[in-house]
Design an enzyme around this catalytic site. Structure first.
Site, PDB file in Angstrom:
ATOM      1  N   ALA A 316      41.778  41.636  43.989  1.00 13.38           N
ATOM      2  CA  ALA A 316      41.529  40.223  43.709  1.00 13.38           C
ATOM      3  C   ALA A 316      42.455  39.671  42.618  1.00 13.38           C
ATOM      4  O   ALA A 316      42.983  38.563  42.745  1.00 13.38           O
ATOM      5  CB  ALA A 316      40.074  40.040  43.298  1.00 13.38           C
ATOM      6  N   HIS A 440      35.441  52.352  15.455  1.00 14.84           N
ATOM      7  CA  HIS A 440      34.650  53.573  15.611  1.00 14.84           C
ATOM      8  C   HIS A 440      33.163  53.231  15.529  1.00 14.84           C
ATOM      9  O   HIS A 440      32.773  52.422  14.677  1.00 14.84           O
ATOM     10  CB  HIS A 440      35.010  54.553  14.495  1.00 14.84           C
ATOM     11  CG  HIS A 440      34.183  55.797  14.521  1.00 14.84           C
ATOM     12  ND1 HIS A 440      34.390  56.789  15.461  1.00 14.84           N
ATOM     13  CD2 HIS A 440      33.132  56.201  13.755  1.00 14.84           C
ATOM     14  CE1 HIS A 440      33.502  57.758  15.244  1.00 14.84           C
ATOM     15  NE2 HIS A 440      32.731  57.417  14.217  1.00 14.84           N
TER      16      HIS A 440
HETATM   17  C1  LIG Z   1      33.738  45.959  49.521  1.00 14.68           C
HETATM   18  C2  LIG Z   1      34.925  45.435  48.755  1.00 14.68           C
HETATM   19  C3  LIG Z   1      34.973  45.593  47.384  1.00 14.68           C
HETATM   20  C4  LIG Z   1      36.053  45.106  46.673  1.00 14.68           C
HETATM   21  N1  LIG Z   1      36.068  45.272  45.320  1.00 14.68           N
HETATM   22  C5  LIG Z   1      37.111  44.806  44.610  1.00 14.68           C
HETATM   23  C6  LIG Z   1      37.120  44.916  43.197  1.00 14.68           C
HETATM   24  O1  LIG Z   1      36.176  45.411  42.594  1.00 14.68           O
HETATM   25  N2  LIG Z   1      38.185  44.435  42.523  1.00 14.68           N
HETATM   26  C7  LIG Z   1      39.254  43.866  43.169  1.00 14.68           C
HETATM   27  O2  LIG Z   1      40.201  43.464  42.500  1.00 14.68           O
HETATM   28  N3  LIG Z   1      39.268  43.746  44.510  1.00 14.68           N
HETATM   29  C8  LIG Z   1      38.218  44.189  45.236  1.00 14.68           C
HETATM   30  N4  LIG Z   1      38.214  44.020  46.594  1.00 14.68           N
HETATM   31  C9  LIG Z   1      39.386  43.380  47.227  1.00 14.68           C
HETATM   32  C10 LIG Z   1      39.323  41.864  47.073  1.00 14.68           C
HETATM   33  O3  LIG Z   1      38.114  41.382  47.597  1.00 14.68           O
HETATM   34  C11 LIG Z   1      40.500  41.219  47.787  1.00 14.68           C
HETATM   35  O4  LIG Z   1      41.696  41.811  47.332  1.00 14.68           O
HETATM   36  C12 LIG Z   1      40.563  39.734  47.525  1.00 14.68           C
HETATM   37  O5  LIG Z   1      39.392  39.096  47.942  1.00 14.68           O
HETATM   38  C13 LIG Z   1      41.777  39.110  48.239  1.00 14.68           C
HETATM   39  O6  LIG Z   1      41.810  37.743  47.984  1.00 14.68           O
HETATM   40  P1  LIG Z   1      42.481  36.725  49.022  1.00 14.68           P
HETATM   41  O7  LIG Z   1      42.296  35.375  48.428  1.00 14.68           O
HETATM   42  O8  LIG Z   1      43.824  37.179  49.371  1.00 14.68           O
HETATM   43  O9  LIG Z   1      41.621  36.854  50.356  1.00 14.68           O
HETATM   44  P2  LIG Z   1      40.072  36.683  50.664  1.00 14.68           P
HETATM   45  O10 LIG Z   1      39.247  36.925  49.479  1.00 14.68           O
HETATM   46  O11 LIG Z   1      39.835  37.487  51.875  1.00 14.68           O
HETATM   47  O12 LIG Z   1      39.928  35.137  50.988  1.00 14.68           O
HETATM   48  C14 LIG Z   1      40.535  34.554  52.089  1.00 14.68           C
HETATM   49  C15 LIG Z   1      39.738  33.336  52.484  1.00 14.68           C
HETATM   50  O13 LIG Z   1      40.460  32.619  53.478  1.00 14.68           O
HETATM   51  C16 LIG Z   1      39.567  32.117  54.452  1.00 14.68           C
HETATM   52  N5  LIG Z   1      40.333  31.910  55.670  1.00 14.68           N
HETATM   53  C17 LIG Z   1      40.992  32.830  56.415  1.00 14.68           C
HETATM   54  N6  LIG Z   1      41.644  32.247  57.432  1.00 14.68           N
HETATM   55  C18 LIG Z   1      41.387  30.924  57.346  1.00 14.68           C
HETATM   56  C19 LIG Z   1      41.776  29.800  58.118  1.00 14.68           C
HETATM   57  N7  LIG Z   1      42.587  29.930  59.164  1.00 14.68           N
HETATM   58  N8  LIG Z   1      41.317  28.606  57.739  1.00 14.68           N
HETATM   59  C20 LIG Z   1      40.490  28.445  56.672  1.00 14.68           C
HETATM   60  N9  LIG Z   1      40.105  29.478  55.904  1.00 14.68           N
HETATM   61  C21 LIG Z   1      40.549  30.691  56.236  1.00 14.68           C
HETATM   62  C22 LIG Z   1      38.512  33.210  54.557  1.00 14.68           C
HETATM   63  O14 LIG Z   1      37.302  32.685  55.069  1.00 14.68           O
HETATM   64  C23 LIG Z   1      38.390  33.659  53.102  1.00 14.68           C
HETATM   65  O15 LIG Z   1      37.374  32.948  52.431  1.00 14.68           O
HETATM   66  C24 LIG Z   1      37.127  44.463  47.339  1.00 14.68           C
HETATM   67  C25 LIG Z   1      37.073  44.284  48.721  1.00 14.68           C
HETATM   68  C26 LIG Z   1      35.980  44.755  49.420  1.00 14.68           C
HETATM   69  C27 LIG Z   1      35.926  44.547  50.900  1.00 14.68           C
END
Ligand SMILES: Cc1cc2nc3c(=O)[nH]c(=O)nc-3n(C[C@H](O)[C@H](O)[C@H](O)COP(=O)(O)OP(=O)(O)OC[C@H]3O[C@@H](n4cnc5c(N)ncnc54)[C@H](O)[C@@H]3O)c2cc1C
Length: 465
Positions: A316, A440
C-alpha cells in the site's frame, strides 16, 4: 461531457492519495471508483487483516495473563464480534477517505472507468458518461491470483477476500502460498485454534525475505502448531467423503494427501487491468501489468499508472508513493520513485520487517559485507513483554559502515523498521545509529546494539573472544 484537469481510475491507496496530491497542486480532479474508496488495502487487505490480528493479540495476552499476575478467567472467543470490530474499523476508515475527498474538493464518481482516448475516460455508472482530462492516472489495483490447479474452483476453496467474510472459525485450513498474506492468515487462524498447514512451492516461506529470518519465522510458526511444507506443490483439490477437502501435494518425500475444511489460495495478486481499455488506446502491458517508466508514465504520453497494477512491490505505501510521483509528473513537477529504500512488513507473531538487501542479495553483489545481529532475548523491553523470539540483523559495509539492509524478526518489528528506513534513506552508517542515544527500556535499543555489534562494541552480549 465533463471536464477536469486530472482523472483518476481507482480509489485505492494509489488513486486516492494521487487525487489528494493533485488537489494540493491546484488541479480539478475527478476520481472514479467502482466499489468502495480505500481499495483492497482498506476493504480487503491491510486494515481488516490487522484488525483481526489485533483481536488475536488480545487473545494471546489473555492466555498469558496468569504469567503476569492477571487472571482473566475463562477465555471465550467471539468470532462474530472480532469480525464486526474489523468491519467497524474498515467502515470508519472508508468514511474518513470519503471526507478527505470532499475536503479536497475531489469529485468522486461511482462507476467503472475505461480509457477511450489519450485524454478521455468513459465511466459506466448505469449510464455512460465521458470525462475529458489533460492527464489520466490509472490505479486499478490488483485481484487475488488463482492458479489453475484442478479443483481450485470448487466449494471450500477461497481467497483472502473470502477469508475476511467467514462466519465461523474453520477446524482446519490449508494455505497455498507462504508469502506475506499466507503467513498472516496462518497466524490468525492458528491462534484461534484452527489446524493450519502451509504449502509453499519455493524452498522457503516469505520467499523474498532474508533466508535466516525466514527460517527463524518457520521455527516460530511450527512451534505454534502450523505444519509447513516448502518446495512443495499442490497438484489437485478434491472433496473427501467427510465433506472436507482432500489436497494432493507433491513434497520432497513424494505425493501426500492432506485434508482440510477450507483451502486458502494465497499465491499472489494480479493486476486488475481487464476492461480498462488499454489495448484500444495502445497502452503497453507486459505479463499482465501496465508498463511505466520511472516517472510512472505509460507508453502513451499524458497517461500515468501507479500501484499494484504496475507490478513490482505490491504494498500500500508503495502504491501511494507511486500515485504521488505519477501526479507530480503529470502536473509538471519532476519526480521519481526510489525503490531502494522500501520497508516490507509481515504481520505475524512476532512480526517481520525489513528494508534493503537480504544477505544473499548482498553476497551476490560481492559487497564487502559485515553481518551483525542482536537477539531480543538480550533486550530488556522484550523480556518485560515476554516476547523474546527473534533478532535484529544489520548488513553493512565492513569498511565504511554504510547500511545495505536491516532485517527484524521480533515484537513490534513493523514499528521498529522506520528507524532503519530513515537511516538508509539518509545514507547513515552503523556508527551514526550506534552513536545516537536510544531511549531505555525500548525494543529500539536492539537496533542500536546491532549497530554496535557491527563495530565490535555490543554492550548487552557476552564479549566475543
Ligand atoms: C489480505 C491482504 C493484506 C494486505 N496487507 C498489506 C499490509 O499490511 N501492508 C501493505 O502495505 N499492503 C498490504 N496489502 C497490499 C495492499 O492492499 C495493496 O498493495 C494496495 O491496496 C494496492 O493499492 P492500489 O491503489 O494499487 O490498488 P487497490 O487497493 O487494489 O485499489 C484499486 C481500486 O481500483 C478500483 N478499480 C479497479 N478497476 C476499476 C475501474 N475500471 N473503474 C473504477 N474503479 C476501478 C478497485 O475497485 C479498487 O478499489 C495486502 C493485501 C491483501 C490482499
Amino acid at each position: 461531457m465533463k471536464q477536469s484537469d486530472v482523472v483518476i481510475v481507482g480509489g485505492g491507496p494509489a488513486g486516492y492519495v494521487a487525487a489528494i496530491r493533485a488537489s494540493q497542486l491546484g488541479s480539478k480532479v475527478i476520481l472514479i471508483e467502482k466499489d468502495s474508496l480505500g481499495g483492497t488495502c482498506l476493504n480487503r487487505g491491510c486494515i481488516p487483516t490487522k484488525a483481526l490480528l489485533h483481536s488475536v493479540g488480545i487473545l494471546e495476552s489473555a492466555r498469558q495473563g496468569k504469567d503476569y499476575g492477571v487472571n482473566v478467567g475463562e477465555i471465550i472467543i467471539d468470532f462474530a464480534k472480532m469480525m464486526s470490530h474489523k468491519d467497524a474499523v474498515v467502515k470508519t476508515l472508508v468514511t474518513g477517505v470519503q471526507y478527505l475527498m470532499r475536503s479536497n474538493a475531489i469529485e468522486v464518481i461511482k462507476g467503472i472507468g475505461k480509457v477511450i482516448s489519450p485524454t478521455e475516460v468513459e465511466v459506466d455508472s448505469g449510464q455512460k458518461e465521458t470525462i475529458k482530462a489533460a492527464k489520466i492516472i490509472l490505479a486499478p489495483g490488483s485481484v487475488p491470483l488463482v492458479v489453475p490447479i484442478p479443483g481450485v474452483d470448487g466449494s471450500g476453496v477461497i481467497t483472502s477476500d473470502g477469508v475476511l467474510q467467514l462466519s465461523e472459525i474453520p477446524q482446519s485450513l490449508l494455505v497455498i502460498g507462504g508469502g506475506a498474506i499466507g503467513v498472516e492468515f496462518a497466524t490468525i487462524f492458528a491462534k484461534l485454534g484452527t489446524k493450519v498447514t502451509i504449502v509453499e512451492m519455493l524452498p522457503q516461506i516469505i520467499p523474498t525475505e532474508d533466508h535466516e529470518l525466514s527460517m527463524s519465522l518457520k521455527g516460530v510458526l511450527e512451534r505454534d502448531g502450523i505444519k509447513i511444507f516448502t518446495s512443495a506443490q499442490v497438484r489437485r483439490i478434491e472433496d473427501d467423503p467427510e465433506g472436507d477437502k482432500l489436497i494432493s501435494v507433491t513434497t520432497g518425500e513424494g505425493e501426500q494427501k492432506l485434508t482440510a475444511e477450507l483451502v486458502l489460495v494465497a499465491v499472489g495478486r494480479k493486476p486488475n487491468i481487464e476492461g480498462l481499455g488499454l489495448e484500444a488506446v495502445g497502452i503497453k502491458t507486459e505479463r499482465g501489468r501496465i508498463v511505466v517508466n520511472d516517472r510512472m508514465e505509460t507508453s502513451i504520453s499524458g497517461i500515468y499508472a501507479a500501484g499494484d497494477a504496475v507490478g513490482g512491490i505490491q504494498l500500500a505505501h508503495v502504491a501511494s508513493a507511486e500515485g504521488v510521483v505519477a501526479v507530480e509528473n503529470a502536473l509538471g513537477k519532476g519526480s521519481a520513485i526510489d525503490y531502494r529504500v522500501v520497508p516490507r512488513c509481515i504481520y505475524t507473531m512476532p512480526e517481520v520487517a525489513a528494508v534493503g538487501l537480504t544477505e544473499n542479495q548482498a553476497r551476490e553483489k560481492e559487497l564487502n559485507l559485515k553481518v551483525s545481529r542482536f537477539p531480543f532475548t538480550a533486550n530488556s523491553k522484550a523480556l518485560i513483554l515476554g516476547q523474546r523470539d527473534g533478532f535484529v540483523k544489520v548488513l553493512s559495509d565492513a569498511r565504511s559502515g554504510e547500511i545495505f539492509g536491516v532485517h527484524i524478526l521480533g515484537p513490534q518489528a513493523t514499528e521498529l523498521i522506520p528507524e532503519a528506513t530513515l537511516a538508509m534513506k539518509m545514507e547513515a552508517t552503523v556508527s551514526e545509529i550506534s552513536s545516537t542515544i536510544h531511549a531505555h527500556p525500548t525494543l529500539s535499543e536492539a537496533i542500536r546494539e546491532t549497530a554496535l555489534d557491527a563495530e565490535g562494541m555490543v554492550v548487552h552480549m557476552p564479549r566475543k573472544s
